[in-house]
Design a protein around this motif. Structure first.
Motif, PDB file in Angstrom:
ATOM      1  N   SER A 142       0.843  -1.028  -0.102  1.00 38.03           N
ATOM      2  CA  SER A 142      -0.042  -0.056   0.114  1.00 38.03           C
ATOM      3  C   SER A 142       0.827   1.363   0.027  1.00 38.03           C
ATOM      4  O   SER A 142       1.674   1.133   0.786  1.00 38.03           O
ATOM      5  CB  SER A 142      -0.817  -0.190   1.373  1.00 38.03           C
ATOM      6  OG  SER A 142       0.181   0.012   2.436  1.00 38.03           O
ATOM      7  N   TYR A 143       0.592   2.071  -0.810  1.00 36.31           N
ATOM      8  CA  TYR A 143       1.737   3.175  -1.138  1.00 36.31           C
ATOM      9  C   TYR A 143       1.182   4.826  -1.001  1.00 36.31           C
ATOM     10  O   TYR A 143      -0.097   4.619  -1.172  1.00 36.31           O
ATOM     11  CB  TYR A 143       2.591   3.138  -2.324  1.00 36.31           C
ATOM     12  CG  TYR A 143       1.457   2.920  -3.492  1.00 36.31           C
ATOM     13  CD1 TYR A 143       1.314   4.131  -4.293  1.00 36.31           C
ATOM     14  CD2 TYR A 143       0.965   1.763  -4.132  1.00 36.31           C
ATOM     15  CE1 TYR A 143       0.573   4.159  -5.378  1.00 36.31           C
ATOM     16  CE2 TYR A 143       0.015   1.885  -5.246  1.00 36.31           C
ATOM     17  CZ  TYR A 143      -0.021   3.109  -5.926  1.00 36.31           C
ATOM     18  OH  TYR A 143      -0.764   2.785  -7.080  1.00 36.31           O
ATOM     19  N   MET A 188      -0.210   5.863   4.272  1.00 36.09           N
ATOM     20  CA  MET A 188       0.019   4.691   3.838  1.00 36.09           C
ATOM     21  C   MET A 188       1.604   4.460   3.636  1.00 36.09           C
ATOM     22  O   MET A 188       2.027   3.107   3.544  1.00 36.09           O
ATOM     23  CB  MET A 188      -0.244   4.654   2.277  1.00 36.09           C
ATOM     24  CG  MET A 188      -1.879   4.868   1.967  1.00 36.09           C
ATOM     25  SD  MET A 188      -2.919   3.994   3.078  1.00 36.09           S
ATOM     26  CE  MET A 188      -3.238   2.598   1.818  1.00 36.09           C
ATOM     27  N   LEU A 189       2.316   5.150   3.895  1.00 35.99           N
ATOM     28  CA  LEU A 189       3.908   5.068   4.265  1.00 35.99           C
ATOM     29  C   LEU A 189       4.075   4.236   5.487  1.00 35.99           C
ATOM     30  O   LEU A 189       5.161   3.729   5.668  1.00 35.99           O
ATOM     31  CB  LEU A 189       4.517   6.408   4.054  1.00 35.99           C
ATOM     32  CG  LEU A 189       5.815   6.854   3.443  1.00 35.99           C
ATOM     33  CD1 LEU A 189       6.037   5.886   2.248  1.00 35.99           C
ATOM     34  CD2 LEU A 189       6.091   8.119   3.243  1.00 35.99           C
ATOM     35  N   ASN A 234       6.096   2.445  -1.019  1.00 35.64           N
ATOM     36  CA  ASN A 234       5.381   1.810  -0.445  1.00 35.64           C
ATOM     37  C   ASN A 234       5.041   1.801   1.075  1.00 35.64           C
ATOM     38  O   ASN A 234       4.189   1.666   1.830  1.00 35.64           O
ATOM     39  CB  ASN A 234       5.817   0.129  -0.488  1.00 35.64           C
ATOM     40  CG  ASN A 234       5.439  -0.225  -2.084  1.00 35.64           C
ATOM     41  OD1 ASN A 234       4.271   0.309  -2.611  1.00 35.64           O
ATOM     42  ND2 ASN A 234       6.497  -0.916  -2.683  1.00 35.64           N
ATOM     43  N   GLU A 235       6.432   1.853   1.531  1.00 36.90           N
ATOM     44  CA  GLU A 235       6.509   1.829   3.161  1.00 36.90           C
ATOM     45  C   GLU A 235       7.971   2.446   3.598  1.00 36.90           C
ATOM     46  O   GLU A 235       8.861   2.300   2.628  1.00 36.90           O
ATOM     47  CB  GLU A 235       6.432   0.543   3.588  1.00 36.90           C
ATOM     48  CG  GLU A 235       6.345   0.342   5.257  1.00 36.90           C
ATOM     49  CD  GLU A 235       4.565   0.637   5.536  1.00 36.90           C
ATOM     50  OE1 GLU A 235       3.721   0.572   4.797  1.00 36.90           O
ATOM     51  OE2 GLU A 235       4.691   0.684   6.929  1.00 36.90           O
ATOM     52  N   ASP A 266       1.791   1.974   7.387  1.00 36.67           N
ATOM     53  CA  ASP A 266       0.658   1.279   7.730  1.00 36.67           C
ATOM     54  C   ASP A 266       1.213  -0.507   7.528  1.00 36.67           C
ATOM     55  O   ASP A 266       0.412  -1.152   7.771  1.00 36.67           O
ATOM     56  CB  ASP A 266      -0.560   1.425   6.733  1.00 36.67           C
ATOM     57  CG  ASP A 266      -0.429   0.984   5.364  1.00 36.67           C
ATOM     58  OD1 ASP A 266       1.028   1.015   4.937  1.00 36.67           O
ATOM     59  OD2 ASP A 266      -1.220   0.649   4.461  1.00 36.67           O
ATOM     60  N   GLU A 267       2.363  -0.568   7.189  1.00 36.44           N
ATOM     61  CA  GLU A 267       2.686  -2.072   6.976  1.00 36.44           C
ATOM     62  C   GLU A 267       4.072  -2.372   7.808  1.00 36.44           C
ATOM     63  O   GLU A 267       5.168  -2.734   7.119  1.00 36.44           O
ATOM     64  CB  GLU A 267       2.845  -2.484   5.452  1.00 36.44           C
ATOM     65  CG  GLU A 267       1.334  -2.450   4.874  1.00 36.44           C
ATOM     66  CD  GLU A 267       1.667  -2.100   3.277  1.00 36.44           C
ATOM     67  OE1 GLU A 267       1.249  -3.403   2.572  1.00 36.44           O
ATOM     68  OE2 GLU A 267       2.311  -1.352   2.832  1.00 36.44           O
TER      69      GLU A 267
HETATM   70 CA   LIG Z   1       2.284   0.858   2.968  1.00 38.92          CA
END
Ligand SMILES: [Ca+2]
Ligand SMILES: [Ca+2]
Length: 854
Positions: A300-301, A427-428, A390-391, A430-431
């Motif tokens: 997720s980006y 979103m940066l 993405n992250e 969230d994972e």
């Molecule tokens: Ca992400």
């Protein structure tokens, strides 16, 4: 008699071909001698001839358009200006390398002065000085140097003067003028007119002449193969063709004389075969899928839609960050800074200081930055739109020097809910469980995975298509794995590895048809399973796994047609089934990679030879057609050929065209046919112009001897202990490849001696997949040999089988050979799969030659 005559005819036509080649070569030599010492006159130097994008005498180079299919970035057109009639205008909205060029004759080791009139605007205007590209400049195409650069804007027409110096033996250069350079892209607008060039005795004091030396491999259209290579190709291909025709004719004649059946019977599979197949597939799957890649990844980006969007994150307390990692989504189509990372200073002023910036970077590859800063809050701000990230994760170093992940909480974002979710800066972060301090092939793309998985991902989401140098089928198949397992390394590698595993049972099945005995079918499958390249190549998410599989399938079905007489099949349509399946495989293969078209040449040859042999059977009374009253020609040959038009042209063309459906979503205005045609033109130009050298490129004749393995992965960001190493290299198992090379002539000898038609299919397959590379002048790699390897393995097995059957060697030799192949495989397994081993093990036991660098 008839056959001798046809051979004579063939020899005559070959000789005629050679004579034509020789005359052509002579003419070319004469012509090039005449054109020496030509003038340095430029054609259409004032740009008065031509209109729009067609500029008489000048060619265009536009990196973004030629290599990325981006037609929006740059426009190169003729335009009218008050200054001096027409001039050329180059407008690059974004960073690009866009130039016009024209070939001119020059004298070696001479000085030239180039002048042109220009008006330019905003050249790299918004780009910080340290990140500027080549600006407006003069160079020669593929040159190692260029003139000085012009930046910014001027309000009046200027005359620019530059100098260059040619090098020894240089008789022509392609003079280029434009915005940007190789690896130094620039943006802006330039008007160019009245280009003049003259030879000068010396360069005035204070002026610098750039060297017109070009990189040895050039980037121009690929030169055609030398006359010697063409001759060699004709000789080898002609030799294989003649050999296959003669042996198959003799085989049919002598079998008929001995009252043997002319059709080969395929053995039926029984329970034992199924057990062997299951064991082969299980063992092969375990070793192929083991540690293939993580089944998770950040995906997720955040993709900023404009400059100034931001996110602020907070640590639980003030921390000293030692390492920051991030993984990019689809890179923006420029290499400019897209985000800047800031930290809050500790003085309580609430001010932020910048630490580093994020540029386009690689797709789904974790990158790290080791700038240390102490803070409680980090702020990431976009400087332009386009790049998805993405992250991101942060690490501190503990007392023993290990990285510890820092817990982050999103404190504030600029998120505008009206924008879609991809534009949410949160979103940066969230994972965070996917964030690791080190990266390896397990968590990141490696080698050409920046192309193929990216495009499979684009197909799924309907994004513009990036990898367009091959037809879409391979990426479509790859996207199935991504749909099942998600956008992560395991997901994007899964399907290719699966097809790589499938090669093994396929070798068994075709081996059983060829050799009729289980032990030799097993040997063929065993050798395929433990070849190094099968493992390394099919674990990497490129498309070679699919093309190898489809090619082997094509020959699997064509073997049936070649080895069985269609006139014996009742009803007639049953004889067409192998052709139908073969055609479908051909369509799937051709829509994966053009290399499968080589296989088509081999298939066509086998088909027409089979039909010729049938005609000969009937003409010579060796066989009677199923229905004596009906003529073979009108009731078999003509309907079969009509069916082949459907099987090998209509069906493959339909598969090929339909494979472009994923291109439609990003180009809703274009018809499917236009999309297909545009891409064919692009691919053709791309592949015929691809001559840049590559450190791991290798010539075709070095492949069978395994001289230059290709090094895919070196673990540069992995967490390696002292003295340890991790590598992924693609090469052949030397005991298979070297034995294979040694078996070609013995296999031919046995095929001749035993009048064996079946193995001829392997000769045709090998020749069709390997010999065309003699004529290919673009940069090639050892993995281009991969599709020929199965056929080489069949030759090895064939020779071993005959040696055993003739009592030359005992079966023990076969078992020892297989055991040694397995031992080598186990020894090399770590460097084929990226396992961590000590550097000294690799250096002492695996690097047998200096050209084996891994
Ligand atoms: Ca992400
Ligand atoms: Ca003009």
């Amino acid at each position: 008699m008839k056959n001798k005559n046809s051979e004579k005819k063939r020899n005559r036509s070959q000789r005629l071909g050679l004579a034509v080649l020789a005359v052509t070569a002579l003419l070319m030599l004469t012509f090039s001698a005449c054109s020496e010492g030509g003038s340095t006159e430029l054609e259409n130097s004032g740009f008065e001839s031509g209109s729009g994008a067609s500029i008489d005498g000048w060619s265009q180079y536009n990196y973004k358009k030629d290599y990325e299919g981006n037609t929006d970035c740059t426009q190169i057109t003729l335009t009218s200006m008050e200054f001096s009639g027409q001039c050329v205008r180059i407008v690059s909205q974004d960073q690009n390398d866009a130039r016009i060029y024209q070939e001119i004759q020059v004298q070696p080791e001479s000085n030239y002065c180039v002048k042109f009139d220009t008006l330019y605007e905003n050249i790299d205007a918004d780009v910080p000085e340290t990140e500027r590209g080549a600006g407006l400049n003069v160079s020669v195409k593929d040159g190692l140097e260029r003139s000085g650069s012009l930046y910014g804007s001027v309000s009046e027409w200027q005359t620019v003067t530059v100098y260059f110096k040619t090098v020894a033996d240089q008789k022509s250069v392609e003079l280029t003028i434009g915005i940007g350079g190789y690896g130094a892209e620039s943006s802006g607008t330039a008007y160019i007119d009245n280009v003049r060039i003259e030879k000068v005795d010396s360069v005035p004091e204070g002026e610098v002449a750039f060297s017109a030396a070009v990189s040895s491999s050039g980037g121009q259209d690929a030169p055609s193969a030398s006359i010697w290579m063409k001759l060699l190709f004709l000789l080898l291909a002609g030799g294989v063709i003649a050999f296959v025709i003669v042996v198959s004719l003799k085989a049919d004649k002598e079998n008929a004389a001995k009252n043997n059946p002319l059709s080969q019977k395929n053995p039926l599979l029984n329970k034992k075969d199924f057990i062997i197949l299951i064991v082969l597939v299980v063992v092969c799957s375990v070793m192929s899928f083991y540690k293939l890649g993580n089944a998770y990844a950040a995906s997720s980006y955040w993709k900023a839609s404009e400059a100034g969007e931001y996110v602020i994150v907070e640590f639980d307390q003030t921390e000293t960050v030692a390492r920051t990692v991030y993984s990019n989504n689809i890179p923006a189509n420029n290499n400019a800074v897209s985000y800047t990372v800031y930290y809050e200073t500790e003085d309580g002023s609430g001010e932020y200081e910048s630490v580093f910036s994020i540029k386009a970077g690689a797709f789904f590859e974790w990158e790290h930055v080791d700038s240390s800063f102490t803070t409680r809050r980090v702020k990431i701000v976009s400087t332009r739109s386009g790049l998805g990230v993405n992250e991101m994760g942060f690490f501190r170093k503990n007392d023993s020097g290990e990285y510890e992940k820092l817990n982050v909480t999103v404190a504030e974002t600029s998120y505008n809910k009206e924008l879609n979710e991809n534009h949410n800066p949160a979103m940066l972060f969230d994972e965070q469980d996917t964030v690791e301090p080190y990266s390896s092939y397990m968590s990141s793309t490696y080698f050409d995975e920046i192309y193929f998985p990216r495009t499979a991902y684009e197909h799924i989401h309907g994004y513009p298509v990036y990898e367009i140098t091959h037809p879409p089928m391979g990426k479509i198949l790859m996207s199935i794995g991504i749909r099942i397992f998600g956008m992560n390394p395991f997901g994007w590698r899964f399907m290719g590895t699966l097809f790589g595993v499938a090669l093994v049972p396929l070798m068994y099945l075709l081996g059983l048809k060829l050799f009729k005995k289980r032990i030799y079918a097993f040997t063929a499958a065993f050798l395929m399973m433990f070849d190094f390249m099968r493992l390394a190549q099919t674990r990497l998410a490129t498309i070679d796994s699919y093309s190898a599989f489809f090619i082997l399938c094509m020959y699997y079905f064509m073997y049936d047609y070649f080895s069985q007489k269609s006139y014996e099949k009742k009803p007639f349509w049953k004889s067409l089934l192998p052709l139908l399946f073969c055609g479908i495989m051909f369509g799937l293969g051709a829509s994966t990679k053009w290399v499968c078209l080589y296989a088509g040449v081999g298939l066509a040859f086998l088909f027409f030879l089979a039909k010729y042999l049938e005609a000969d059977d009937i003409a010579s009374g060796r066989a009677l057609p199923a229905n004596k009253e009906k003529s073979w020609f009108t009731h078999n040959f003509i309907p079969t050929c009509c069916a082949c038009v459907v099987f090998f042209i209509v069906i493959p063309a339909a598969i090929y065209i339909l494979s472009y459906i994923p291109y439609m979503a990003p180009s809703p205005d274009k018809s499917l046919i236009d999309i297909v045609l545009d891409n064919q033109t692009y691919m053709f130009n791309y592949h015929s112009g691809l001559t840049e050298g590559h450190p791991y490129g290798s010539a075709w004749y070095t492949w069978p001897i395994n001289m230059r393995p290709i090094y895919y992965y070196s673990g540069s960001n992995a967490n390696l202990a002292e003295g340890m190493s991790t590598s992924i290299v693609s090469m052949g198992n030397p005991l298979i490849w070297w034995t294979g090379l040694a078996c070609i002539f013995p296999a031919a000898f046995y095929a001749w001696k035993k009048r064996d038609k079946g193995i001829l299919v392997a000769f045709v397959g090998y020749a069709a997949q390997f010999l065309p590379w003699i004529l290919v002048t673009r940069v090639a790699f050892i993995y281009h040999y991969f599709t020929a390897v199965p056929f080489m393995i069949f030759m090895i097995v064939y020779v071993i089988k005959n040696l055993i059957e003739d009592g030359v060697i005992s079966k023990h030799v076969l078992w020892i050979y297989l055991a040694l192949v397995l031992v080598l495989f186990i020894m090399f397994y770590p460097v084929l799969t990226g396992r961590e081993v000590s550097r000294s093990y690799i250096d002492n036991f695996l690097r047998w030659f200096s050209t084996w660098s891994f």
